[in-house]
Enzyme design. Structure first.
Site, PDB file in Angstrom:
ATOM      1  N   LYS A 115       0.834  -1.218   0.000  1.00  0.00           N
ATOM      2  CA  LYS A 115       0.000   0.000   0.000  1.00  0.00           C
ATOM      3  C   LYS A 115       0.862   1.258   0.000  1.00  0.00           C
ATOM      4  O   LYS A 115       0.499   2.271  -0.596  1.00  0.00           O
ATOM      5  CB  LYS A 115      -0.964   0.011   1.189  1.00  0.00           C
ATOM      6  CG  LYS A 115      -1.936  -1.154   1.183  1.00  0.00           C
ATOM      7  CD  LYS A 115      -3.364  -0.762   0.921  1.00  0.00           C
ATOM      8  CE  LYS A 115      -4.108  -1.957   0.362  1.00  0.00           C
ATOM      9  NZ  LYS A 115      -5.503  -2.004   0.509  1.00  0.00           N
ATOM     10  N   LYS A 197      -3.266 -10.724  -6.728  1.00  0.00           N
ATOM     11  CA  LYS A 197      -4.590 -11.069  -6.194  1.00  0.00           C
ATOM     12  C   LYS A 197      -5.670 -10.106  -6.701  1.00  0.00           C
ATOM     13  O   LYS A 197      -5.388  -8.928  -6.965  1.00  0.00           O
ATOM     14  CB  LYS A 197      -4.574 -11.133  -4.667  1.00  0.00           C
ATOM     15  CG  LYS A 197      -4.771  -9.827  -3.962  1.00  0.00           C
ATOM     16  CD  LYS A 197      -5.037 -10.010  -2.469  1.00  0.00           C
ATOM     17  CE  LYS A 197      -5.245  -8.638  -1.854  1.00  0.00           C
ATOM     18  NZ  LYS A 197      -6.443  -8.418  -1.119  1.00  0.00           N
ATOM     19  N   LYS A 200     -10.476  -5.178  -4.577  1.00  0.00           N
ATOM     20  CA  LYS A 200     -11.612  -4.301  -4.867  1.00  0.00           C
ATOM     21  C   LYS A 200     -11.160  -2.892  -5.224  1.00  0.00           C
ATOM     22  O   LYS A 200     -11.964  -2.079  -5.662  1.00  0.00           O
ATOM     23  CB  LYS A 200     -12.639  -4.330  -3.732  1.00  0.00           C
ATOM     24  CG  LYS A 200     -12.153  -3.960  -2.357  1.00  0.00           C
ATOM     25  CD  LYS A 200     -13.356  -3.977  -1.405  1.00  0.00           C
ATOM     26  CE  LYS A 200     -13.067  -4.618  -0.074  1.00  0.00           C
ATOM     27  NZ  LYS A 200     -12.084  -3.927   0.749  1.00  0.00           N
TER      28      LYS A 200
HETATM   29  P1  ATP Z   1      -8.285  -3.543  -0.978  1.00  0.00           P
HETATM   30  O1  ATP Z   1      -8.407  -3.639  -2.457  1.00  0.00           O
HETATM   31  O2  ATP Z   1      -8.889  -2.312  -0.383  1.00  0.00           O
HETATM   32  O3  ATP Z   1      -6.917  -3.841  -0.463  1.00  0.00           O
HETATM   33  P2  ATP Z   1      -9.272  -6.203  -0.656  1.00  0.00           P
HETATM   34  O4  ATP Z   1     -10.032  -6.511  -1.879  1.00  0.00           O
HETATM   35  O5  ATP Z   1      -7.945  -6.823  -0.467  1.00  0.00           O
HETATM   36  O6  ATP Z   1      -9.221  -4.655  -0.411  1.00  0.00           O
HETATM   37  P3  ATP Z   1     -10.110  -6.466   2.105  1.00  0.00           P
HETATM   38  O7  ATP Z   1     -11.191  -5.631   2.662  1.00  0.00           O
HETATM   39  O8  ATP Z   1      -8.720  -6.061   2.453  1.00  0.00           O
HETATM   40  O9  ATP Z   1     -10.231  -6.602   0.531  1.00  0.00           O
HETATM   41  O10 ATP Z   1     -10.340  -7.974   2.515  1.00  0.00           O
HETATM   42  C1  ATP Z   1     -11.536  -8.529   2.962  1.00  0.00           C
HETATM   43  C2  ATP Z   1     -11.375 -10.033   3.057  1.00  0.00           C
HETATM   44  O11 ATP Z   1     -11.316 -10.604   1.739  1.00  0.00           O
HETATM   45  C3  ATP Z   1     -10.108 -10.514   3.762  1.00  0.00           C
HETATM   46  O12 ATP Z   1     -10.421 -11.654   4.539  1.00  0.00           O
HETATM   47  C4  ATP Z   1      -9.195 -10.878   2.648  1.00  0.00           C
HETATM   48  O13 ATP Z   1      -8.250 -11.847   3.031  1.00  0.00           O
HETATM   49  C5  ATP Z   1     -10.166 -11.430   1.632  1.00  0.00           C
HETATM   50  N1  ATP Z   1      -9.664 -11.280   0.257  1.00  0.00           N
HETATM   51  C6  ATP Z   1      -9.325 -10.128  -0.344  1.00  0.00           C
HETATM   52  N2  ATP Z   1      -8.945 -10.341  -1.619  1.00  0.00           N
HETATM   53  C7  ATP Z   1      -9.030 -11.688  -1.815  1.00  0.00           C
HETATM   54  C8  ATP Z   1      -8.765 -12.545  -2.941  1.00  0.00           C
HETATM   55  N3  ATP Z   1      -8.334 -12.052  -4.081  1.00  0.00           N
HETATM   56  N4  ATP Z   1      -8.983 -13.863  -2.795  1.00  0.00           N
HETATM   57  C9  ATP Z   1      -9.424 -14.370  -1.633  1.00  0.00           C
HETATM   58  N5  ATP Z   1      -9.698 -13.622  -0.545  1.00  0.00           N
HETATM   59  C10 ATP Z   1      -9.497 -12.299  -0.612  1.00  0.00           C
END
Ligand code: ATP
Ligand code: LTN
Length: 334
Positions: A115, A197, A200
């Site tokens: 980040k 990965k 969002k």
């Molecule tokens: P950001 O894009 O803001 O970093 P993010 O998509 O990584 O957000 P988070 O809010 O950080 O989402 O994560 C919410 C949950 O979803 C956490 O338990 C995280 O481990 C899970 N998660 C996030 N991205 C993935 C993915 N690509 N595959 C599986 N699990 C995920």
């Protein structure tokens, strides 16, 4: 333990619309736990401001996320669904735990490094201490299990270290939490860069399938998904794009990996991508319908927000008071 049940805690940031990564990696697994465990699921809006947010947009997203938790199947009578910012104990415990966390530990966190690289204009102290607030979230509820995607494993290990360090000084104050990471779906990859990965907050909207994407958009994004030139549908690390699509299809349909490989033996990538798209459209349809209904019922959602903030505060404050006493803060005069 609460009423003889083990405790579950997890949360998601209100930084964008949830993707199928969030759903398949975390949220979907939460649903099956509600009868066996006492569950707390938080919308971590305080974590969200470690990256600059538009206030009106953040408020909207936080509500949308809370509504999505319910639309995805979490029963709000059985699961305590609430906003982190409504329970001040999160911030208070976070301060205390910060005094038991080392700079060196926080510097090693890969999410911080990622980040910080992505937001080099705003590497704030909150971004650095983010994992301490996450530890506070979990430890406040004496959680036994934390269901998350694979990317959160490192934060969970740090939480365990902080809790263990605190306990070794003050006695058995915190339950040491275990991560709960599903075998399948714990790391759904980007459709455009399948070695990264799915997130969002990806700048490229074609990289992620959002839970509220309409069927045409879902199909279009899968059609454009980056694969390879080999044209064989096999689950292999050398074929990250296809591997990811197989995984998404398998979880969406409840089939095994080998079964999927057999089903698409000799099928071309175009047809396979279409089948994955359709499976995901079917998976999302009931969730989207429930979401649209819930969205209209303002009073119902407001009621949940109010009642659950009170319930969460009750349990969180119990732990906070204990911790405050242990570290030597003066007792309150009543
Ligand atoms: P950001 O894009 O803001 O970093 P993010 O998509 O990584 O957000 P988070 O809010 O950080 O989402 O994560 C919410 C949950 O979803 C956490 O338990 C995280 O481990 C899970 N998660 C996030 N991205 C993935 C993915 N690509 N595959 C599986 N699990 C995920
Ligand atoms: N850091 C997590 C979100 C999060 C969380 C938590 C997850 C904040 N507090 C407590 C589990 C338990 C993320 O970025 N996905």
């Amino acid at each position: 333990m609460i009423d003889g049940k083990k405790v579950i805690f997890s949360g998601m940031q209100a930084t964008g619309t949830l993707t199928i990564g969030n759903y398949l990696g975390a949220l979907k697994n939460w649903i099956k736990l509600e009868n066996e465990y006492e569950c707390f699921y938080c919308v971590v809006d305080m974590h969200s401001i470690t990256v600059r947010q538009d206030p009106a947009e953040l408020r909207k997203r936080a509500r949308s996320l809370l509504t999505l938790y319910i639309a995805a199947g979490l029963n709000p009578e059985k699961n305590c669904i609430y906003y982190q910012s409504h329970v001040s104990a999160h911030a208070e415990l976070s301060w205390i735990l910060g005094c038991y966390t080392y700079m060196g530990e926080l510097s090693r966190m890969t999410q911080f490094k990622d980040k910080a690289a992505k937001h080099s204009e705003n590497i704030n102290a909150g971004l650095f201490t983010y994992p301490v607030l996450m530890a506070a979230d979990i430890l406040l509820f004496q959680a036994d299990l934390v269901p998350v995607g694979n990317d959160q494993k490192q934060h969970l290990e740090l939480t365990r270290d902080i809790a263990g360090r605190f306990n070794s000084i003050y006695g058995d104050v915190f339950t040491i939490p275990e991560p709960y990471i599903a075998k399948q779906g714990a790391r759904i990859m980007s459709l455009q860069e399948p070695t990264k990965k799915m997130s969002k907050t990806d700048e490229n909207p074609n990289a992620s399938i959002y839970l509220l994407d309409d069927p045409d958009t879902v199909i279009r994004k899968f059609k454009r998904a980056v694969t390879d030139s080999d044209n064989r549908i096999i689950y292999s690390d050398e074929k990250p794009g296809i591997k990811n699509l197989i995984e998404i299809y398998a979880i969406s349909t409840g089939k095994g990996i080998e079964e999927v490989e057999k089903e698409f033996d000799g099928v071309g990538y175009g047809d396979f991508k279409m089948a994955v798209g359709e499976a995901v459209v079917n998976l999302l349809k009931p969730l989207q319908e429930r979401y649209r209904e819930l969205e209209k019922d303002k009073a119902y959602i407001d009621g949940i927000i109010k009642a659950n903030a009170e319930k969460a505060s009750y349990y969180a404050n119990k732990t906070l008071r204990k911790v405050q006493k242990k570290v030597g803060f003066p007792e309150r005069i009543r």
